[in-house]
Design a protein around this motif. Sequence first.
Motif, PDB file in Angstrom:
ATOM      1  N   ILE A  66       0.812  -1.221   0.000  1.00 45.65           N
ATOM      2  CA  ILE A  66       0.000   0.000   0.000  1.00 45.65           C
ATOM      3  C   ILE A  66       0.847   1.273   0.000  1.00 45.65           C
ATOM      4  CG2 ILE A  66      -1.719   1.316   1.317  1.00 45.65           C
ATOM      5  CD1 ILE A  66      -2.839  -1.391   2.257  1.00 45.65           C
ATOM      6  N   LEU A  69       1.880   3.079  -3.121  1.00 48.52           N
ATOM      7  CA  LEU A  69       0.849   3.850  -3.812  1.00 48.52           C
ATOM      8  C   LEU A  69       1.055   5.348  -3.630  1.00 48.52           C
ATOM      9  CD1 LEU A  69      -2.339   1.740  -2.957  1.00 48.52           C
ATOM     10  CD2 LEU A  69      -1.182   1.886  -5.172  1.00 48.52           C
ATOM     11  N   ASP A  71       3.631   6.909  -4.300  1.00 46.92           N
ATOM     12  CA  ASP A  71       4.369   7.409  -5.457  1.00 46.92           C
ATOM     13  C   ASP A  71       3.503   7.471  -6.714  1.00 46.92           C
ATOM     14  OD1 ASP A  71       6.740   7.852  -4.123  1.00 46.92           O
ATOM     15  OD2 ASP A  71       7.562   5.869  -4.568  1.00 46.92           O
ATOM     16  N   ILE A  72       2.223   7.051  -6.571  1.00 47.90           N
ATOM     17  CA  ILE A  72       1.298   7.071  -7.708  1.00 47.90           C
ATOM     18  C   ILE A  72       0.140   8.026  -7.459  1.00 47.90           C
ATOM     19  CG2 ILE A  72      -0.227   5.691  -9.172  1.00 47.90           C
ATOM     20  CD1 ILE A  72       1.380   3.230  -8.413  1.00 47.90           C
ATOM     21  N   PHE A  73      -0.543   7.828  -6.321  1.00 45.63           N
ATOM     22  CA  PHE A  73      -1.779   8.552  -6.055  1.00 45.63           C
ATOM     23  C   PHE A  73      -1.555   9.785  -5.168  1.00 45.63           C
ATOM     24  CE2 PHE A  73      -3.268   4.162  -6.835  1.00 45.63           C
ATOM     25  CZ  PHE A  73      -4.073   4.419  -7.939  1.00 45.63           C
ATOM     26  N   ARG A  75      -1.483  11.754  -2.121  1.00 47.54           N
ATOM     27  CA  ARG A  75      -1.339  11.289  -0.739  1.00 47.54           C
ATOM     28  C   ARG A  75      -2.416  11.857   0.178  1.00 47.54           C
ATOM     29  NH1 ARG A  75       5.096  12.291  -1.265  1.00 47.54           N
ATOM     30  NH2 ARG A  75       5.768  10.161  -1.704  1.00 47.54           N
ATOM     31  N   LEU A  78      -5.176   9.336  -0.240  1.00 45.87           N
ATOM     32  CA  LEU A  78      -4.752   7.994   0.153  1.00 45.87           C
ATOM     33  C   LEU A  78      -4.714   7.850   1.670  1.00 45.87           C
ATOM     34  CD1 LEU A  78      -3.654   5.199  -0.600  1.00 45.87           C
ATOM     35  CD2 LEU A  78      -1.356   6.213  -0.712  1.00 45.87           C
ATOM     36  N   TYR A 192      -1.895  13.203  -9.374  1.00 48.84           N
ATOM     37  CA  TYR A 192      -1.816  11.800  -9.783  1.00 48.84           C
ATOM     38  C   TYR A 192      -0.607  11.572 -10.675  1.00 48.84           C
ATOM     39  CZ  TYR A 192      -2.961   7.493 -12.299  1.00 48.84           C
ATOM     40  OH  TYR A 192      -2.912   6.254 -12.861  1.00 48.84           O
ATOM     41  N   TYR A 197       0.907   0.289 -11.293  1.00 49.39           N
ATOM     42  CA  TYR A 197       1.074  -0.201  -9.926  1.00 49.39           C
ATOM     43  C   TYR A 197       1.967  -1.436  -9.867  1.00 49.39           C
ATOM     44  CZ  TYR A 197      -0.169  -2.344  -5.433  1.00 49.39           C
ATOM     45  OH  TYR A 197      -0.122  -2.925  -4.197  1.00 49.39           O
ATOM     46  N   SER A 335       8.291   7.184  -1.407  1.00 44.18           N
ATOM     47  CA  SER A 335       7.342   6.256  -0.789  1.00 44.18           C
ATOM     48  C   SER A 335       7.817   4.819  -0.923  1.00 44.18           C
ATOM     49  CB  SER A 335       5.954   6.412  -1.418  1.00 44.18           C
ATOM     50  OG  SER A 335       5.314   7.570  -0.941  1.00 44.18           O
ATOM     51  N   ARG A 336       8.374   4.490  -2.091  1.00 42.12           N
ATOM     52  CA  ARG A 336       8.852   3.118  -2.278  1.00 42.12           C
ATOM     53  C   ARG A 336      10.068   2.817  -1.401  1.00 42.12           C
ATOM     54  NH1 ARG A 336       9.539   3.363  -8.521  1.00 42.12           N
ATOM     55  NH2 ARG A 336       9.299   5.598  -8.077  1.00 42.12           N
ATOM     56  N   SER A 339       8.757   2.281   1.888  1.00 41.48           N
ATOM     57  CA  SER A 339       8.086   0.983   1.931  1.00 41.48           C
ATOM     58  C   SER A 339       9.087  -0.142   2.197  1.00 41.48           C
ATOM     59  CB  SER A 339       7.365   0.734   0.608  1.00 41.48           C
ATOM     60  OG  SER A 339       6.748  -0.533   0.593  1.00 41.48           O
TER      61      SER A 339
END
Length: 396
Positions: A66, A69, A71-73, A75, A78, A192, A197, A335-336, A339
């Motif tokens: 999760i 995400l 780094d995509i959506f 925050r 989210l 965005y 993903y 974020s990754r 993670s």
Amino acid sequence: MSATPAELSKKTVLLLAIATGVIVANLNYIQPIEGLIATSFAISKATVGLIATLTQLGYALGLLLIVPLGDIFDRYHLIQLMMVLSIGALLVAFWSPTVVIFGIASTLIGVTSVAAQVIVPYAAYLAPGVHQGRILGNVLSGLLTGILLSRSFSGLLGSILAWQDVYVIAAGLNLILLVILHRYLPRDPRGYQRRNYLKVLASLPHLLRSQRHLQGSALNGFCLFGVSNILWSTLAFYLASQYHWGSSIAGLLGLLGITGVLFAPIIGQLVDKYSPRLTIGLSWLFSALAFGIFWLTGHLFSGLIVGIVLLDLGTQFSQVSNQAIVQSLNREASSRNNSVFMFSYFLGGSLGTFFSTWAWSHYGWNGVCSVAVVFLAIALIGQLALRAPQKLHRLN
């Protein structure tokens, strides 16, 4: 889409710190009331220890699946979505009529509480590079406060109310925070990000392989958070055996970690001004001294007090230093990277919980301390092989 991070005000930093504390607290409510849960469901202490392990494994799973995400959506949205799901999981834990449902709810509490680890790289993204360590220290002091107060909160409530009430009250606190964040949480300037993903998840092993300092932080966090959980997962059992004390005392002892809370901004400043290699070394030293004291003088209440202060200080030195390293590596993968680091961090915590409760059941306090020595030895080898950077590379 490129975006320029906005300056973080002191009020915003305080809000982010409070948010991480309230959210991460959900993970730790179970620790001081494990004995009450075991009695309620007529299960062994080893079994309730397994449920506590599932909570942290769920958190580790959420970190892996999760948090990337972020780094995509957006925050902003989210974080709020995960909080809604977390409130639902807390209410299921409150209602649970069987140990199986409670175990499932505990796992979901872990999975959904990763909103705190979406906030940390978000704060680092918004922070000016030269002040990143200090701002991360402040935000992480909120996280540690949540961990500490959750133990005291849970232990004290468990001594005067049914243990289930801990979870419904926690759901109420999270609901209040959700309303506040919806109104005051900074909007994500990135919007965005057009990324796949599955490709984002597939990039995690590459990020770990290609970044030596991420490897070092992941291993150090794994070991030292494992050492922290070795104590907190067995302290209630030890107090009951040694002193015939209940969950309320275990909760009150958690307040001793206020030392780590007070030092978190100072640790961040030390990282900014001097070297994360120095502060990582201090994290190991404090943790090793703590368990040396637990093993030699744990039968004395004064020994427990000194050891807990040192252990929480060591945990906070590790957390702030490693987060400063991780968040300095790559802004677009923040974020990754978080993670990967936090997955390792809580995997270590969950294994610390599992092995310490098993050791307690078979070998008592000596077994618990022996498990800590193994974790500390691995941490020391890792520090020598994967040395932390002498200075951080600042991302502006």
